[in-house]
Structure formats: C-alpha cells, structure tokens
Motif scaffolding. Sequence first.
Motif, short mmCIF file in Angstrom:
data_model
loop_
_atom_site.label_atom_id
_atom_site.label_comp_id
_atom_site.label_asym_id
_atom_site.label_seq_id
_atom_site.Cartn_x
_atom_site.Cartn_y
_atom_site.Cartn_z
N GLY A 254 -6.50 0.25 7.91
CA GLY A 254 -5.31 1.09 7.96
C GLY A 254 -4.57 1.20 6.64
O GLY A 254 -3.72 2.07 6.47
N LEU A 255 -4.91 0.33 5.68
CA LEU A 255 -4.18 0.32 4.40
C LEU A 255 -4.19 1.68 3.69
O LEU A 255 -3.14 2.12 3.19
CB LEU A 255 -4.71 -0.78 3.48
N PRO A 256 -5.32 2.40 3.63
CA PRO A 256 -5.28 3.72 2.97
C PRO A 256 -4.32 4.70 3.65
O PRO A 256 -3.70 5.52 2.97
CB PRO A 256 -6.72 4.22 3.07
N PHE B 4 -1.48 3.91 5.15
CA PHE B 4 -0.13 3.55 4.71
C PHE B 4 0.11 4.04 3.28
O PHE B 4 1.21 4.49 2.95
CB PHE B 4 0.09 2.04 4.82
N ALA B 5 -0.93 3.96 2.43
CA ALA B 5 -0.81 4.46 1.06
C ALA B 5 -0.58 5.97 1.04
O ALA B 5 0.25 6.48 0.27
CB ALA B 5 -2.06 4.09 0.26
N ILE B 6 -1.30 6.69 1.89
CA ILE B 6 -1.12 8.14 1.97
C ILE B 6 0.29 8.48 2.44
O ILE B 6 0.94 9.37 1.88
CB ILE B 6 -2.19 8.76 2.92
N ALA B 7 0.76 7.76 3.44
CA ALA B 7 2.13 8.00 3.93
C ALA B 7 3.14 7.74 2.82
O ALA B 7 4.09 8.52 2.64
CB ALA B 7 2.41 7.13 5.14
N GLY B 8 2.95 6.67 2.05
CA GLY B 8 3.84 6.38 0.94
C GLY B 8 3.80 7.47 -0.12
O GLY B 8 4.83 7.86 -0.69
N ALA B 9 2.60 7.97 -0.38
CA ALA B 9 2.44 9.03 -1.38
C ALA B 9 3.15 10.31 -0.94
O ALA B 9 3.76 11.01 -1.76
CB ALA B 9 0.96 9.31 -1.60
N LEU B 10 3.10 10.61 0.34
CA LEU B 10 3.72 11.84 0.84
C LEU B 10 5.24 11.75 0.91
O LEU B 10 5.93 12.77 0.98
CB LEU B 10 3.16 12.17 2.23
N GLY B 11 5.77 10.54 0.87
CA GLY B 11 7.22 10.37 0.92
C GLY B 11 7.92 10.70 -0.38
O GLY B 11 9.11 11.04 -0.40
N VAL B 12 7.22 10.61 -1.50
CA VAL B 12 7.84 10.83 -2.81
C VAL B 12 8.32 12.27 -3.00
O VAL B 12 9.45 12.49 -3.45
CB VAL B 12 6.89 10.38 -3.94
N PRO B 13 7.52 13.29 -2.66
CA PRO B 13 8.04 14.66 -2.82
C PRO B 13 9.31 14.89 -2.00
O PRO B 13 10.16 15.69 -2.40
CB PRO B 13 6.89 15.54 -2.32
N VAL B 14 9.44 14.19 -0.89
CA VAL B 14 10.66 14.32 -0.07
C VAL B 14 11.87 13.88 -0.89
O VAL B 14 12.87 14.59 -0.98
CB VAL B 14 10.55 13.50 1.24
N SER B 15 11.77 12.70 -1.49
CA SER B 15 12.90 12.18 -2.28
C SER B 15 13.25 13.10 -3.43
O SER B 15 14.42 13.41 -3.68
CB SER B 15 12.57 10.79 -2.81
N ALA C 45 0.84 -1.21 0.00
CA ALA C 45 0.00 0.00 0.00
C ALA C 45 0.87 1.25 0.00
O ALA C 45 0.62 2.20 -0.75
CB ALA C 45 -0.94 0.00 1.20
N GLY C 46 1.91 1.24 0.83
CA GLY C 46 2.82 2.37 0.85
C GLY C 46 3.54 2.55 -0.48
O GLY C 46 3.68 3.67 -0.98
N ALA C 47 3.96 1.43 -1.08
CA ALA C 47 4.64 1.50 -2.38
C ALA C 47 3.69 1.98 -3.47
O ALA C 47 4.08 2.77 -4.35
CB ALA C 47 5.21 0.13 -2.73
N ALA C 48 2.44 1.54 -3.42
CA ALA C 48 1.46 1.97 -4.43
C ALA C 48 1.19 3.47 -4.32
O ALA C 48 1.11 4.18 -5.33
CB ALA C 48 0.16 1.19 -4.26
N GLY C 49 1.08 3.95 -3.09
CA GLY C 49 0.91 5.40 -2.90
C GLY C 49 2.08 6.17 -3.46
O GLY C 49 1.92 7.21 -4.11
N GLY C 50 3.28 5.64 -3.24
CA GLY C 50 4.48 6.28 -3.77
C GLY C 50 4.51 6.27 -5.29
O GLY C 50 4.90 7.26 -5.92
N LEU C 51 4.10 5.15 -5.88
CA LEU C 51 4.08 5.06 -7.34
C LEU C 51 3.12 6.08 -7.95
O LEU C 51 3.45 6.77 -8.92
CB LEU C 51 3.69 3.65 -7.78
N ILE C 52 1.94 6.19 -7.37
CA ILE C 52 0.95 7.14 -7.89
C ILE C 52 1.49 8.57 -7.83
O ILE C 52 1.41 9.33 -8.80
CB ILE C 52 -0.38 7.01 -7.14
N THR C 53 2.09 8.92 -6.70
CA THR C 53 2.64 10.28 -6.58
C THR C 53 3.81 10.48 -7.54
O THR C 53 3.96 11.56 -8.11
CB THR C 53 3.10 10.56 -5.13
N SER C 54 4.63 9.46 -7.74
CA SER C 54 5.73 9.56 -8.70
C SER C 54 5.21 9.87 -10.09
O SER C 54 5.76 10.72 -10.81
CB SER C 54 6.54 8.26 -8.74
N LEU C 55 4.15 9.18 -10.49
CA LEU C 55 3.57 9.42 -11.82
C LEU C 55 3.00 10.84 -11.93
O LEU C 55 3.18 11.52 -12.94
CB LEU C 55 2.49 8.38 -12.12
#
Length: 195
Positions: A95-97, A99-110, A46-56
Amino acid sequence: MRKPRLGAVTLGTVFSMLGVGALPVIAALLAGEARRSELTGLILSAGAAGGLITSLVLTRWPIRRWAPESVVAVSLAATAVPFLLLAVLPAGWGGLPFFAIAGALGVPVSVAVFAVRDQESPPEIRTQVFTLGAGVKVTAAATGAAVAGLAAPAGVAALLAGIGICQALGALAVVLVGRVTPAEVAAPSIVSQAN
C-alpha cells in the motif's frame, strides 16, 4: 462568504483535511495488523515523500493553465482514488505507493488554495483570511483524527474508504459552492454614474 472561489476551496479543503486527519490512526492500525510497528512511520513518510516530489516538480513547472479552484477540485477527486483502492486492497507494504500517490496529489491542492486566498483576499484582511483558513483546516484534521479513533473498531478498510469519501466530498463542495455562492456585487463606478 461573498467570495465564491474562496468559499469553495475553503470548504473543499475542510472536507479533505477531515479525511487526512485520520491518516495517523490508520497508519497505526495498519502497522498493528501487519505486526510491523515501523510501517506506521513508513506510511506517513510515503505520503510526505510523494508530496515532496510533487513540490519539486511544481516549483520547476507551475500549474498556470487552469483556474486554481479547478485544480483543487480535480486534485481532490483524484486523491479519492488511491484511498478507495487501499480500502479494497490487502493491507501492508504494497500500500505504500498508494499513500505516496495520495501525498503527491495533495500538493497541487495547497498551491491552488494559496493562490485563491491571495487573489480573493482584500488587502486589509489578507492575514486574517490566511490565518482563519489554516485554523479551520487544522481543526478539521484534528476532528478527523478524533473520529478515526472512535471509529477504529469499524476497521481499516472502512476508515480508508472514509478518507476517500471525504476527498470526493471536498471536490464536490468546490464545484457546488463555487456555483451557488452569491458573488460580491461591485460598487457602482463614479464614471458610469456621470454618463
């Protein structure tokens, strides 16, 4: 040490990764509590999927309006929220959503950290700056995993709160270090001496 922006985002992401390193331990603990082993992989996915969506999304619409260090601070502060909410919400599939939100928010940091490293690294040591930055973050994540393993008896809620606190400390570090680190003094210009 003499680059306030670089020092700020480096320390901020060290705090962040210290918390994020605990995620595999927490995922396993949550799966154990729910008696559903597949939940471990789903939480991390879920975290990785959130990150992928934000990356795109950021590939199509890059963040250019704000200074990268501001993006890091705001994103880390925002990332603290889902983890702190997870600490007080019932564990399990709901809780899965978060974790997805947290993953999505991590991408702008990187993305922002890479921008600061690129802008602030002298060309002759750019490779070392990127390598050292990555090494410090990996070490912080490994330390976070070890601490989470040792602190597992405290419970999942405490560990999730710890991740949230680490994100908030990271945001605070970006703001404070950026303000208190002495800036590198530019060498006097030959032109100004001639005048």
